[in-house]
Design a protein around this motif. Sequence first.
Motif, short mmCIF file in Angstrom:
data_model
loop_
_atom_site.label_atom_id
_atom_site.label_comp_id
_atom_site.label_asym_id
_atom_site.label_seq_id
_atom_site.Cartn_x
_atom_site.Cartn_y
_atom_site.Cartn_z
N CYS A 47 0.85 -1.18 0.00
CA CYS A 47 0.00 0.00 0.00
C CYS A 47 0.90 1.24 0.00
CB CYS A 47 -0.90 0.01 1.23
SG CYS A 47 -1.90 1.51 1.39
N ARG A 154 -8.83 -3.65 -0.36
CA ARG A 154 -7.81 -3.55 -1.40
C ARG A 154 -7.97 -2.26 -2.20
NH1 ARG A 154 -5.73 -8.16 -5.72
NH2 ARG A 154 -4.01 -6.89 -6.50
N ASP A 157 -6.38 0.37 -0.21
CA ASP A 157 -4.93 0.28 -0.24
C ASP A 157 -4.36 0.71 -1.59
OD1 ASP A 157 -4.98 -0.64 2.33
OD2 ASP A 157 -4.75 -2.75 1.80
N CYS A 158 -5.09 0.41 -2.66
CA CYS A 158 -4.64 0.79 -3.99
C CYS A 158 -4.66 2.30 -4.16
CB CYS A 158 -5.50 0.12 -5.05
SG CYS A 158 -5.01 0.49 -6.76
#
Length: 323
Positions: A47, A154, A157-158
Amino acid sequence: MSLARHLNRALTATTGLQVRRAPRTTKGKKEPCAPRPAERPAAPYRCPPPAELSTERLLRQPVFIISSIRSGSTLLRMMLGAHPRLHAPHELHLGRIRVDCTNWFSQRAMSTLGLDRGDLEHLLWDRVMHRELSRSGKDFVVEKTPANVYMFQRLRDCWPDARFVFLLRHPESIARSWHESDPVKRPYDKAVGDVLPYVRAVEKARTDHADGCTVRYEDITADPEREMRRLCGYLGVDYDPAMLDYGRRSDGELVRGLGDWRDNIRTGTVQPGRALPGEDEIAEPLRPVSAAWGYTSLRPAWSVSLGRGPSVRPVTGRRLPAR
């Protein structure tokens, strides 16, 4: 030379065919099937900290609509897509886009750059979304694939600067709409079972990310201007009346299989609703989340395990949009 070789020579000369021994199997047991791509272990990734976003990501502040299937997400994306600064393409299903290094050399090369498989996928997702936004000439992109609810962490985090809109609808109405879309393929009980993981995941994501904006499908159809003004305030853009008549200006294309494409959504305007189900009409598995979202007076039995999410005011109207 073995008998099998003599036989194969003769068969090859006369027919062009050969005999091969069948693979051995354990009696009474089936050979294991190869796992589907979706069943692969989660891709490791890093991340990026906010300080590195300028070099790690092309896209800034993307907007994700987090919702169950049959919750009105296509209507919401069409309305947002009618805004002059918001681009809302059809469902992109980013989570199904995978990247693989096909040999040791490519894997070693990427690893030396500090890029695992998940990092490469994030770079590809970011490039696809940025390409869409750049071609639109607008400022922010909106993505609404319902399966995003299962990869919520996710997405965070992306894109650490991503913004989230949590779209709720009465869970019983979601199940009925899902059932009615294909009654033969999806009997009512199966529809309830299909919907339950979605609504639970939406509540989990909403609980984990209190900074998002929660909106109801019923509120959008009852007072669309009020709700669009509220959403525009959260997204930091000025309200535009074109959002209410999305059929005239929306850049969102309706594609069969990638969101709702039926008659109601094709009218280009927000449609009136139908009555909310009574408490005695709610399937038992859907009652806890119905209570957590303020649709009933029942106490949400699993609120302790999920944590207490942002407050949602009880529904007072009795109209529910038909889909």
